[in-house]
Design a protein around this motif. Structure first.
Motif, PDB file in Angstrom:
ATOM      1  N   MET A  60      38.257  53.448  48.982  1.00  0.00           N
ATOM      2  CA  MET A  60      37.643  52.645  50.025  1.00  0.00           C
ATOM      3  C   MET A  60      37.123  53.488  51.178  1.00  0.00           C
ATOM      4  N   GLN A  95      33.716  44.321  56.235  1.00  0.00           N
ATOM      5  CA  GLN A  95      33.058  44.825  55.029  1.00  0.00           C
ATOM      6  C   GLN A  95      32.846  46.331  55.118  1.00  0.00           C
ATOM      7  N   ILE A 113      33.372  36.001  42.853  1.00  0.00           N
ATOM      8  CA  ILE A 113      33.998  37.159  43.482  1.00  0.00           C
ATOM      9  C   ILE A 113      34.451  38.099  42.364  1.00  0.00           C
ATOM     10  N   ILE A 133      36.071  46.227  52.203  1.00  0.00           N
ATOM     11  CA  ILE A 133      36.595  44.953  51.722  1.00  0.00           C
ATOM     12  C   ILE A 133      35.428  44.061  51.318  1.00  0.00           C
ATOM     13  N   TYR A 134      35.595  43.347  50.202  1.00  0.00           N
ATOM     14  CA  TYR A 134      34.569  42.429  49.739  1.00  0.00           C
ATOM     15  C   TYR A 134      34.474  41.253  50.707  1.00  0.00           C
ATOM     16  N   GLU A 179      37.885  42.530  40.059  1.00  0.00           N
ATOM     17  CA  GLU A 179      38.587  43.759  40.437  1.00  0.00           C
ATOM     18  C   GLU A 179      38.874  43.833  41.941  1.00  0.00           C
ATOM     19  N   ARG A 180      38.304  42.934  42.707  1.00  0.00           N
ATOM     20  CA  ARG A 180      38.542  42.929  44.151  1.00  0.00           C
ATOM     21  C   ARG A 180      39.889  42.279  44.440  1.00  0.00           C
ATOM     22  N   LYS A 181      40.729  42.977  45.149  1.00  0.00           N
ATOM     23  CA  LYS A 181      42.062  42.448  45.484  1.00  0.00           C
ATOM     24  C   LYS A 181      41.999  41.505  46.677  1.00  0.00           C
ATOM     25  N   THR A 217      42.412  37.799  43.066  1.00  0.00           N
ATOM     26  CA  THR A 217      41.902  38.090  44.396  1.00  0.00           C
ATOM     27  C   THR A 217      42.564  37.193  45.436  1.00  0.00           C
ATOM     28  N   SER A 224      39.262  39.291  49.431  1.00  0.00           N
ATOM     29  CA  SER A 224      37.933  38.778  49.731  1.00  0.00           C
ATOM     30  C   SER A 224      37.997  37.957  51.010  1.00  0.00           C
TER      31      SER A 224
END
Length: 186
Positions: free
Chosen positions: A181, A23, A72, A27-28, A75-77, A2, A79
């Motif tokens: 997304m 968000q 976090i 996006i995280y 899998e979130r690219k 991430t 943050s």
């Protein structure tokens, strides 16, 4: 892995509002730890608050921030954090307190891809934002100093409408939403 981005700036610079907008783009985003702790302490009648015990508050904030950043989802690219670890240095300096070694080490090891410094908006007091406008300016300068001393090239975001700030930041990280997304199905 991430890519972590920190949104920072003095009180009343629009960090939380901007994060909510980012968000909403899929996006995280990690909420502000300080506000989370303050609200929890106020609800339970606790005293680990920045205006009653800065040192205990900052130590609790650091441990919570580190925990949240570790959690976090892998899998979130991307943050975004509402404040970064080095913000704590600014608050220790504000009160003339010695900066704990743990905070110094954590700030050096935070590894934010980029740090966005939001220029202040018109100051507004809240239940958790109690400092006066002049102190807010000092905090902003100390935050800038802390990140600069750590070697970050701060990206200054002007006081501007929310949509402008959002698009500017997303352009600066070269963000392109995926079909998932934006809610489209293949």
């Amino acid at each position: 892995m991430t890519k972590k981005y920190a949104l920072t700036g003095g009180p009343s610079s629009g960090k939380s509002t901007l994060l909510k907008e980012i968000q909403s783009r899929g996006i995280y985003c990690m909420k502000e730890v300080a506000e989370y702790i303050i609200n929890g302490e106020l609800e339970r009648g606790g005293d680990i608050l920045p205006w009653t015990n800065r040192d205990a508050f900052q130590k609790k904030l650091l441990e919570t921030q580190l925990e949240w950043e570790r959690e976090i989802p892998m899998e979130r690219k991307i943050s975004f954090q509402d404040r970064g670890i080095a913000d704590g240095i600014a608050y220790y300096r504000l009160d003339g307190l010695m900066i704990p070694r743990r905070l110094q080490e954590a700030a050096r090891n935070a590894c934010y891809e980029k740090v966005f410094l939001l220029n202040p908006l018109p100051y507004q007091k809240t239940e958790v934002r109690r400092e006066d406008p002049e102190t807010a300016k000092i905090i902003h300068r100390e935050i800038e100093r802390a990140y600069t001393e750590l070697g970050y090239d701060l990206i200054r975001i002007p006081a501007a409408p929310l949509n402008y700030r959002t698009e500017l930041i997303l352009d600066l990280i070269d963000f392109r939403p995926t079909l998932e997304m934006v809610g489209e199905k293949r």
